[in-house]
Write a protein that holds these residues in place. Structure first.
Motif, short mmCIF file in Angstrom:
data_model
loop_
_atom_site.label_atom_id
_atom_site.label_comp_id
_atom_site.label_asym_id
_atom_site.label_seq_id
_atom_site.Cartn_x
_atom_site.Cartn_y
_atom_site.Cartn_z
N GLY A 57 18.64 61.02 115.18
CA GLY A 57 17.80 62.13 115.27
C GLY A 57 16.96 62.14 116.56
N ASN A 58 16.34 63.05 117.19
CA ASN A 58 15.32 62.99 118.24
C ASN A 58 13.90 62.49 117.66
OD1 ASN A 58 17.23 64.21 119.89
ND2 ASN A 58 16.31 66.53 120.02
N ASP A 59 13.80 62.61 116.63
CA ASP A 59 12.35 62.28 116.12
C ASP A 59 12.40 60.86 116.25
OD1 ASP A 59 11.09 64.63 115.72
OD2 ASP A 59 11.53 64.72 113.55
N SER A 60 13.57 60.09 115.71
CA SER A 60 13.56 58.75 115.72
C SER A 60 13.73 58.15 117.11
CB SER A 60 14.77 58.04 114.79
OG SER A 60 16.15 58.60 115.68
N LYS A 61 14.27 58.74 118.25
CA LYS A 61 14.29 58.43 119.32
C LYS A 61 12.79 58.30 120.03
CE LYS A 61 18.86 60.47 120.68
NZ LYS A 61 19.50 60.56 119.37
N LEU A 65 11.47 54.38 119.91
CA LEU A 65 11.93 54.06 121.17
C LEU A 65 11.01 54.61 122.23
CD1 LEU A 65 15.58 54.27 121.04
CD2 LEU A 65 14.41 52.03 120.56
N GLY A 66 10.07 55.46 121.77
CA GLY A 66 9.17 55.96 122.95
C GLY A 66 9.72 57.00 123.74
N VAL A 67 10.89 57.69 123.50
CA VAL A 67 11.64 58.57 124.15
C VAL A 67 10.51 59.77 124.34
CG1 VAL A 67 13.50 60.31 124.39
CG2 VAL A 67 13.95 57.71 123.75
N GLY A 76 17.74 67.26 127.05
CA GLY A 76 18.58 67.22 125.94
C GLY A 76 18.84 65.62 125.63
N ALA A 77 19.10 65.48 124.18
CA ALA A 77 19.42 64.09 123.83
C ALA A 77 20.59 63.43 124.55
CB ALA A 77 19.39 64.13 122.34
#
Length: 167
Positions: A57-61, A65-67, A76-77
């Motif tokens: 998911g985007n939150d975990s990125k 990882l600091g995305v 977009g992801a």
């Protein structure tokens, strides 16, 4: 056949990493940990692989990882910008020498005209002295969900082998 290819690539990758005394990490989205799995299927892989990140998911990125949220919204992801940030974040967080990241649309749905099902982006990051060097790619794979994910794993391993040879 596919398992044999994955084993061969993983064994060769491990040999090259050990020979050069390098370590590897991965940040995976659409492959869901498959890259880490095939790497750790090889006995002795703890000598060069300490950890990986499944950031589906985007939150975990962002959290792991600091995305940048800006990158996720703007590109977009599934984009070269996001996989670049994923690879750099994994490289730094894991304190590894090489990182691979992958984010894609494996299907059967989720695609768009701009990014159809089968679109997968890859990021590779490594230290070049004190600087971080990155390379990104986007590929379009055909087939069902499993076929797209398998092709993404194979592409990741082959490209890692090529990037390690360069250094």
């Amino acid at each position: 056949m596919d398992e044999k290819i994955l084993d061969q690539l993983s064994i060769e990758l491990g040999k090259r990493l050990q020979r050069k005394k390098l370590s590897l990490t991965c940040a995976e989205s659409c492959t869901g940990g498959w890259i880490a799995k095939v790497i750790t299927d090889i006995a002795g892989s703890s000598a060069y692989f300490n950890r990986g990140f499944v950031t589906y998911g985007n939150d975990s990125k962002s959290e792991m990882l600091g995305v940048s949220q800006v990158s996720l919204v703007q590109f977009g992801a599934v984009s070269e910008q996001v996989v670049k940030e994923m690879a750099v974040g994994a490289l730094r967080t894991a304190r590894a020498d090489f990182a691979v990241s992958v984010s894609g649309i494996a299907g059967p749905d989720g695609g768009s005209e701009e990014k159809p099902t089968g679109t997968v982006c890859f990021g590779f990051a490594y230290y070049n002295g004190e600087d971080v060097h990155t390379v990104t790619y986007c590929q379009h794979f055909r087939g069902d969900r499993n076929a797209v994910r398998l092709q993404a794993v194979i592409f990741s391993l082959k490209t890692l082998l090529e990037e390690i040879i360069k250094n």
